[in-house]
Structures are given as C-alpha cells and as structure tokens.
Motif scaffolding. Structure first.
Motif, short mmCIF file in Angstrom:
data_model
loop_
_atom_site.label_atom_id
_atom_site.label_comp_id
_atom_site.label_asym_id
_atom_site.label_seq_id
_atom_site.Cartn_x
_atom_site.Cartn_y
_atom_site.Cartn_z
N GLN B 32 -19.04 20.04 33.55
CA GLN B 32 -20.43 20.11 33.99
C GLN B 32 -20.46 20.29 35.51
N PHE B 33 -21.23 21.25 35.96
CA PHE B 33 -21.32 21.49 37.41
C PHE B 33 -22.72 21.18 37.92
N ASP B 34 -22.80 20.89 39.24
CA ASP B 34 -24.11 20.60 39.84
C ASP B 34 -24.93 21.87 40.05
N SER B 35 -24.22 22.99 40.24
CA SER B 35 -24.95 24.24 40.50
C SER B 35 -24.15 25.42 39.98
N ALA B 36 -24.84 26.56 39.89
CA ALA B 36 -24.18 27.79 39.43
C ALA B 36 -23.12 28.23 40.43
N GLU B 37 -23.38 27.94 41.74
CA GLU B 37 -22.43 28.32 42.80
C GLU B 37 -21.10 27.58 42.59
N GLN B 38 -21.23 26.27 42.28
CA GLN B 38 -20.03 25.47 42.06
C GLN B 38 -19.22 26.02 40.88
N GLU B 39 -19.94 26.41 39.83
CA GLU B 39 -19.26 26.93 38.65
C GLU B 39 -18.56 28.24 38.99
N ALA B 40 -19.25 29.09 39.75
CA ALA B 40 -18.66 30.38 40.16
C ALA B 40 -17.42 30.15 41.02
N GLN B 41 -17.52 29.14 41.92
CA GLN B 41 -16.38 28.81 42.79
C GLN B 41 -15.19 28.37 41.94
N TYR B 42 -15.48 27.50 40.96
CA TYR B 42 -14.43 27.00 40.08
C TYR B 42 -13.78 28.15 39.31
N GLN B 43 -14.63 29.01 38.74
CA GLN B 43 -14.10 30.12 37.93
C GLN B 43 -13.23 31.04 38.76
N SER B 44 -13.67 31.33 40.00
CA SER B 44 -12.90 32.27 40.81
C SER B 44 -11.59 31.63 41.26
N LEU B 45 -11.62 30.31 41.51
CA LEU B 45 -10.39 29.63 41.93
C LEU B 45 -9.36 29.54 40.80
N ILE B 46 -9.82 29.21 39.58
CA ILE B 46 -8.83 29.08 38.50
C ILE B 46 -8.29 30.45 38.08
N ALA B 47 -9.05 31.51 38.41
CA ALA B 47 -8.53 32.86 38.14
C ALA B 47 -7.48 33.25 39.17
N GLU B 48 -7.62 32.67 40.38
CA GLU B 48 -6.72 33.03 41.48
C GLU B 48 -5.45 32.17 41.47
#
Lengths: 192, 172
Positions: B32-48
């Motif tokens: 669960q994320f606080d915002s869509a930005e946080q989720e996007a940040q998480y997704q881009s980091l785990i892809a990298e």
C-alpha cells in the motif's frame, strides 16, 4: 581499382577487428566463476544488530555478545538444502575448536530447532534474522553464506555458498591463520 | 478441418498469452502506498535494481528470497520518503555497483558508459568514408565510359548518314 579492393577488404576487416577482441574476451572468461562475488562488507565492521536468540525469544543478541576472538558468522536455514550439505563440515569445524555463530535466516524457529536437534549444533549460539535485515546489511545473496570476523569485529572474508573442504583449505583456513598471526600483509593477500 | 485448426490456433495463442501474463505478474507484491508518485518510484526502482542471486534479472521479476527482501526494503525506504538517489546509495553500499542496471559513472565504469557511443560514432565515420569512396569510384567509372563512347570524325559522319537515311519521309 586499388581503392575499390581496399574498401571491399575493409568491409570484412573492420568487423573482424571488432569481433576479435570480443572472441578473446569471451575465451578468457571460459571456466571462470559466473557468480559475481559481493564483498562490499569485507574490511568493514560488522553492522549493529539486535536479534532474538533462536532458543529464547526473550533474549536479544547484539554485537556485544559476539566472541572476542576470530569467528565465523554462518547464515543458514532449515529450508536450505545446501546448508544441510554444509552441516557435517561445520560439525567437524566445531570439533577442531572453530567458533561459529549462527544466524538462522528467514526460517520457522520450530523447524530450525528441530533441525539442530537432528543434525547436531555446531554454533556457539543462534540468532533469528526473520526478515533478512542483517542479511541485507551484509550484502547477503542467500544461504548458506559465511563471514570471517576478526577479534575487533571487522569482517575479513565473505564466503558465498557452502563451505567445502576445498574452500576451507584454499581460502578460509589460510585467512584464519593469517588473522591469528596478525600478519597484515598476509591478511590482505589471503583474506578476500 | 480448417475451422478446427483455427479454433486450435486461437486457443493456443490465448493460453500462451495467459501464461505469459501470469509469469510477468506473478512476482508483484501487494504493497500500500501513500500516493501514486510513491508507487511509481517503487516500480521504477525495483525494475532498475538487479537480483544479486540471479542470472541477469531485476528484482521486480524475481521471486528469490533475496529479491523479496530487497523489494520490501525498497518499499520501506520509499514509504520513509527517501529519494531515488538515497535508495540507490543504500543498495549500492551493501551490494556494490552490481546491484543496479544503471551503474554510477566512475573512472572504472567509463568504458561501460562511453564505449557504445564511441563505437557508434566510429561506425558512422567508417560508413561515411566507405560511401564517399564508392561515390568517387562511380564518378571515375562514368568518366571512363564517356571517354569510350566518344566517336571519331569518321564514325560521327557514318552515324549522321545512317540517321539521315531513316529520317527521310517515306513519300506517302
């Protein structure tokens, strides 16, 4: 005519010149270990931790509970097949007087305790790293993995995978001997 | 028969797509994320970030124990409001340059970062050079042909005579 021949020859020569170093590079990589050795933890102090003792949840183990001499910090789990392959060797190390501290890694405590009862306990004590945080701090990639820690609490060696008798005689034992003799040059050479 | 084959093909591709899909999404954890930005940040980091245990796989697509742990750690750090750089540094200090598919630009990674563009420029330069060589060759060839096609005075007269002969009106 001459330039035409040259440019035609170049079309073959240039890719060949690019291809040749690639072939050489790959040739010399043959039979080399493919696993990348992660050794960011070596020559660093053991990170601060507070983990529950495997035998008793009420006892919290921390850095101050570690031996004041060179020891092995071994990450293991009852779920891990390579750990059970490694286990008899750890038992023989215990018999030789080698100090081993166990980190029970991402395991169910009951299964871990049962495992030690069945297979024998080579550890001074065991702590539970249930969520794997100490593992991450040490750059762990899985289990079993072992760290050689010196008497000042500095990590000197990171051994990925199980300790085999070959690994023991070629790299771990020489490192322990060098640490015992406090020979800095030797330590740098053999503990990697 | 043809219809049966069509149905079979349709089923095969549908099943193939479903299995491909489940493989892609099987490694996604429920956070669960606080915002869509946080989720996007998480997704881009785990892809990298790269799975240290696997052969060339990011932690997003890996289900290994260590990947699950690193995803959880990434999630925790994202939730704490850490920046991409801070999270990268955190992982890098523990797992080295190997942990990221975007290793930092340092003297010992210069080759990695700068060799491909240098090779591209080199390849383009060689290509231009070869094309130029070829066009010069073609020009020279044209000149040779022109020289050969030049007629002497006697031949020119002969040609004129032949053309005149056929140019005459046929008198109808």
């Amino acid at each position: 005519m001459v330039t035409k021949l040259n440019s035609k020859a170049m079309i073959f020569i240039i890719p060949l010149l690019i291809f040749l170093p690639v072939v050489l590079l790959l040739f010399f990589r043959l039979n080399q270990p493919a696993q990348v050795a992660i050794n960011t933890a070596t020559n660093q102090p053991l990170p601060a931790f507070e983990l529950a003792n495997l035998e008793n949840d009420n006892i919290t183990m921390s850095n101050k509970d570690l031996p004041n001499e060179t020891f092995l910090l071994n990450f293991w789990g009852s779920w891990c097949i390579a750990c059970s392959r490694e286990h008899p060797f750890l038992m023989s190390l215990k018999d030789e007087g080698i100090k081993i501290v166990g980190v029970n890694y991402k395991d169910a405590p009951e299964l871990a305790k049962q495992y030690l009862q069945d297979e024998g306990n080579p550890y001074l004590f065991n702590m539970k790293d249930e969520d794997g945080d100490l593992g991450i701090d040490l750059g762990l990639t899985g289990a079993p993995e072992t760290f050689v820690v010196d008497d000042k609490g500095i990590i000197k060696q990171h051994i990925a995978g199980e300790i085999t008798s070959k690994k023991w005689t070629t790299s771990i034992e020489p490192c322990l001997t060098a640490l015992q003799q406090s020979d800095e040059n030797q330590i740098e050479q053999v503990c990697q | 028969m043809k219809r049966f084959f069509n149905i079979f093909t349709y089923l095969f591709f549908t099943l193939a797509m479903i299995s491909l899909n489940s493989q892609t999404y099987s490694a996604i954890d429920v956070y669960q994320f606080d915002s869509a930005e946080q989720e996007a940040q998480y997704q881009s980091l785990i892809a990298e970030l790269r799975c240290p245990k696997c052969q060339n796989q990011n932690i997003a697509s890996s289900n290994s124990l260590i990947s699950q742990d690193l995803k959880r750690k990434t999630y925790e750090l994202v939730k704490q409001g850490k920046s991409d750089t801070q999270i990268r540094d955190y992982m890098q200090s523990r797992y080295g340059d190997f942990i990221s598919y975007k290793p930092p630009v340092r003297p010992h990674t210069y080759l990695l970062w700068y060799l491909p563009p240098v090779l591209l420029v080199l390849a383009l330069a060689i290509w231009f050079w070869l094309v130029r060589l070829k066009s010069v060759d073609n020009k020279n060839a044209d000149i040779v042909v022109d020289k050969q096609s030049e007629l002497n005075i006697k031949e020119k007269q002969q040609l004129k005579d032949i053309l005149n002969q056929y140019d005459k009106p046929d008198g109808i």
